[in-house]
Design a protein around this motif. Structure first.
Motif, PDB file in Angstrom:
ATOM      1  N   GLY A   1      40.333  20.343  57.698  1.00  0.00           N
ATOM      2  CA  GLY A   1      39.087  20.653  57.015  1.00  0.00           C
ATOM      3  C   GLY A   1      39.275  21.036  55.565  1.00  0.00           C
ATOM      4  N   GLU A   2      38.147  21.273  54.909  1.00  0.00           N
ATOM      5  CA  GLU A   2      38.149  21.645  53.495  1.00  0.00           C
ATOM      6  C   GLU A   2      38.120  23.161  53.378  1.00  0.00           C
ATOM      7  OE1 GLU A   2      35.525  20.941  49.400  1.00  0.00           O
ATOM      8  OE2 GLU A   2      34.774  20.252  51.342  1.00  0.00           O
ATOM      9  N   PHE A   3      39.096  23.718  52.654  1.00  0.00           N
ATOM     10  CA  PHE A   3      39.165  25.164  52.520  1.00  0.00           C
ATOM     11  C   PHE A   3      39.990  25.544  51.299  1.00  0.00           C
ATOM     12  CE2 PHE A   3      42.925  23.903  54.838  1.00  0.00           C
ATOM     13  CZ  PHE A   3      43.931  24.770  54.424  1.00  0.00           C
ATOM     14  N   GLU A   4      39.851  26.797  50.907  1.00  0.00           N
ATOM     15  CA  GLU A   4      40.700  27.394  49.890  1.00  0.00           C
ATOM     16  C   GLU A   4      41.268  28.686  50.452  1.00  0.00           C
ATOM     17  OE1 GLU A   4      38.532  28.651  46.425  1.00  0.00           O
ATOM     18  OE2 GLU A   4      37.190  29.960  47.573  1.00  0.00           O
ATOM     19  N   VAL A   5      42.362  29.141  49.865  1.00  0.00           N
ATOM     20  CA  VAL A   5      42.986  30.385  50.298  1.00  0.00           C
ATOM     21  C   VAL A   5      43.058  31.341  49.118  1.00  0.00           C
ATOM     22  CG1 VAL A   5      45.052  31.481  51.233  1.00  0.00           C
ATOM     23  CG2 VAL A   5      44.356  29.225  52.070  1.00  0.00           C
ATOM     24  N   VAL A   6      42.597  32.563  49.325  1.00  0.00           N
ATOM     25  CA  VAL A   6      42.668  33.599  48.303  1.00  0.00           C
ATOM     26  C   VAL A   6      43.418  34.788  48.885  1.00  0.00           C
ATOM     27  CG1 VAL A   6      41.397  35.117  46.746  1.00  0.00           C
ATOM     28  CG2 VAL A   6      40.450  32.868  47.332  1.00  0.00           C
ATOM     29  N   PHE A   7      44.585  35.069  48.325  1.00  0.00           N
ATOM     30  CA  PHE A   7      45.321  36.276  48.675  1.00  0.00           C
ATOM     31  C   PHE A   7      44.923  37.379  47.696  1.00  0.00           C
ATOM     32  CE2 PHE A   7      48.297  33.028  50.342  1.00  0.00           C
ATOM     33  CZ  PHE A   7      48.472  33.515  51.628  1.00  0.00           C
ATOM     34  N   CYS A   8      44.623  38.547  48.214  1.00  0.00           N
ATOM     35  CA  CYS A   8      44.304  39.675  47.343  1.00  0.00           C
ATOM     36  C   CYS A   8      45.345  40.764  47.551  1.00  0.00           C
ATOM     37  CB  CYS A   8      42.903  40.211  47.619  1.00  0.00           C
ATOM     38  SG  CYS A   8      42.433  41.475  46.418  1.00  0.00           S
ATOM     39  N   ASP A   9      46.164  40.967  46.537  1.00  0.00           N
ATOM     40  CA  ASP A   9      47.280  41.896  46.637  1.00  0.00           C
ATOM     41  C   ASP A   9      46.864  43.313  46.245  1.00  0.00           C
ATOM     42  OD1 ASP A   9      50.189  42.390  46.990  1.00  0.00           O
ATOM     43  OD2 ASP A   9      50.037  42.959  44.881  1.00  0.00           O
ATOM     44  N   GLY A  10      47.353  44.284  47.018  1.00  0.00           N
ATOM     45  CA  GLY A  10      47.025  45.683  46.753  1.00  0.00           C
ATOM     46  C   GLY A  10      48.139  46.444  46.071  1.00  0.00           C
ATOM     47  N   GLY A  11      49.074  45.709  45.430  1.00  0.00           N
ATOM     48  CA  GLY A  11      50.160  46.372  44.709  1.00  0.00           C
ATOM     49  C   GLY A  11      51.505  46.232  45.386  1.00  0.00           C
TER      50      GLY A  11
ATOM     51  N   VAL B   1      45.921  33.901  43.906  1.00  0.00           N
ATOM     52  CA  VAL B   1      46.258  35.314  44.091  1.00  0.00           C
ATOM     53  C   VAL B   1      45.442  36.150  43.114  1.00  0.00           C
ATOM     54  CG1 VAL B   1      48.069  37.065  44.043  1.00  0.00           C
ATOM     55  CG2 VAL B   1      48.619  34.732  44.797  1.00  0.00           C
ATOM     56  N   VAL B   2      44.779  37.170  43.643  1.00  0.00           N
ATOM     57  CA  VAL B   2      44.069  38.124  42.785  1.00  0.00           C
ATOM     58  C   VAL B   2      44.584  39.519  43.129  1.00  0.00           C
ATOM     59  CG1 VAL B   2      42.004  36.694  42.553  1.00  0.00           C
ATOM     60  CG2 VAL B   2      42.147  38.330  44.430  1.00  0.00           C
ATOM     61  N   ASN B   3      44.353  40.444  42.251  1.00  0.00           N
ATOM     62  CA  ASN B   3      44.810  41.819  42.447  1.00  0.00           C
ATOM     63  C   ASN B   3      43.620  42.741  42.665  1.00  0.00           C
ATOM     64  OD1 ASN B   3      47.670  41.305  41.962  1.00  0.00           O
ATOM     65  ND2 ASN B   3      47.044  40.915  39.852  1.00  0.00           N
ATOM     66  N   GLY B   4      43.808  43.735  43.509  1.00  0.00           N
ATOM     67  CA  GLY B   4      42.733  44.681  43.780  1.00  0.00           C
ATOM     68  C   GLY B   4      43.270  46.051  44.084  1.00  0.00           C
ATOM     69  N   ARG B   5      42.381  46.992  44.121  1.00  0.00           N
ATOM     70  CA  ARG B   5      42.753  48.348  44.503  1.00  0.00           C
ATOM     71  C   ARG B   5      43.282  48.359  45.929  1.00  0.00           C
ATOM     72  NH1 ARG B   5      38.263  53.242  44.852  1.00  0.00           N
ATOM     73  NH2 ARG B   5      39.603  54.813  45.850  1.00  0.00           N
ATOM     74  N   LYS B   6      44.328  49.121  46.176  1.00  0.00           N
ATOM     75  CA  LYS B   6      44.932  49.193  47.499  1.00  0.00           C
ATOM     76  C   LYS B   6      43.922  49.696  48.530  1.00  0.00           C
ATOM     77  CE  LYS B   6      48.631  51.575  50.015  1.00  0.00           C
ATOM     78  NZ  LYS B   6      49.744  52.549  49.890  1.00  0.00           N
ATOM     79  N   GLY B   7      43.872  49.008  49.647  1.00  0.00           N
ATOM     80  CA  GLY B   7      42.916  49.333  50.706  1.00  0.00           C
ATOM     81  C   GLY B   7      42.204  48.065  51.128  1.00  0.00           C
ATOM     82  N   ARG B   8      42.167  47.774  52.436  1.00  0.00           N
ATOM     83  CA  ARG B   8      41.658  46.475  52.876  1.00  0.00           C
ATOM     84  C   ARG B   8      40.231  46.202  52.430  1.00  0.00           C
ATOM     85  NH1 ARG B   8      44.753  46.899  57.955  1.00  0.00           N
ATOM     86  NH2 ARG B   8      42.935  47.869  58.916  1.00  0.00           N
ATOM     87  N   GLY B   9      39.357  47.210  52.521  1.00  0.00           N
ATOM     88  CA  GLY B   9      37.969  46.988  52.109  1.00  0.00           C
ATOM     89  C   GLY B   9      37.875  46.592  50.650  1.00  0.00           C
ATOM     90  N   TYR B  10      38.595  47.295  49.784  1.00  0.00           N
ATOM     91  CA  TYR B  10      38.592  46.980  48.352  1.00  0.00           C
ATOM     92  C   TYR B  10      39.151  45.578  48.112  1.00  0.00           C
ATOM     93  CZ  TYR B  10      38.510  52.127  48.353  1.00  0.00           C
ATOM     94  OH  TYR B  10      38.218  53.438  48.599  1.00  0.00           O
ATOM     95  N   GLN B  11      40.266  45.272  48.772  1.00  0.00           N
ATOM     96  CA  GLN B  11      40.923  43.987  48.561  1.00  0.00           C
ATOM     97  C   GLN B  11      40.077  42.832  49.087  1.00  0.00           C
ATOM     98  OE1 GLN B  11      44.920  46.209  49.737  1.00  0.00           O
ATOM     99  NE2 GLN B  11      45.266  44.017  49.627  1.00  0.00           N
TER     100      GLN B  11
END
Length: 224
Positions: free
Chosen positions: A27-37, A52-62
């Motif tokens: 299927g058609e998809f993209e993958v976004v990893f959000c790193d918490g540090g 890859v994007v960066n976010g505040r540590k914590g699953r909800g934030y990421q």
């Protein structure tokens, strides 16, 4: 298109296996990893084909940071120690076409232990009866509905429990997609299944009774 969003933090032991699994999906998809540090080799092991994007540590934030960066009209949140079936995205798309805007998968653990099989069964029973879904079951939701809900709860822990409570409050049904998601049993094996389940239930009750989420996070880290 489906956006697969994965919050990560020091996952060098799992990141390559997950990427191999993701590349095999139909299927058609993209993958976004959000790193918490991450401080290990996680980031350098991620294929450039994935964002890859960066976010505040914590699953909800990421998870929210990942959703902001995603371009799909359907979000599929998973954990890094997950294995998916090759046709899962086709089954998810079919569910959405029939008007189901939020869902989850059938949980299994990567263990032959009958105790872990019981644990997986109880997770499914909890979701079907109490309408509470956890992140290791995969969380599927349309962009439109997530925006209406104001995003994933901005919490470092218990974001999936709070998310489920908000769905229940608005009488939004959870639908199971007929595909399994296999997750790691490592935490149960390292700490003991009954002890781990007892600790998690205790922390969830503390959250429901209003204990400060940062204090709950500290207790969670102590038992990981």
């Amino acid at each position: 298109m489906i956006s697969i969003i994965v919050p990560i933090l020091n996952e060098e032991k799992n990141i390559q296996r997950l990427q191999k699994n993701l590349k095999a999906l139909q299927g058609e998809f993209e993958v976004v990893f959000c790193d918490g540090g991450s401080t290990d080799r996680t980031l350098e092991l991620i294929d450039p084909a994935f964002r890859v994007v960066n976010g505040r540590k914590g699953r909800g934030y990421q998870m929210n940071e990942g959703a902001k960066s995603a371009t799909g009209d359907l979000f599929f949140f998973i954990h890094c120690d997950t294995v998916l079936e090759e046709d899962v995205l086709n089954k998810i798309s079919l569910n959405v076409k029939t008007g189901k805007s939020v869902g989850y998968l059938r949980l299994e653990f990567d263990s032959a232990s009958w105790l872990m099989k019981i644990c997986a069964f109880m997770s499914g029973l909890r979701t079907s009866v109490r309408k509470i879904v956890y992140g290791d079951q995969g969380i599927i939701i349309t962009r439109e509905l997530l925006e209406q809900l104001g995003g994933i709860p901005q919490l470092p822990i218990m974001e999936d429990l709070e998310f489920s409570l908000r769905l229940k409050k608005q009488n939004i049904p959870l639908e199971q997609v007929r595909s399994k998601i296999i997750t790691s049993s490592r935490r149960f094996e390292e700490n003991g299944m009954f002890r781990t389940m007892q600790q998690m239930q205790k922390l969830q009750l503390k959250y429901l009774f209003g204990k400060n989420v940062e204090l709950i996070l500290n207790e969670y880290n102590d038992v990981r």
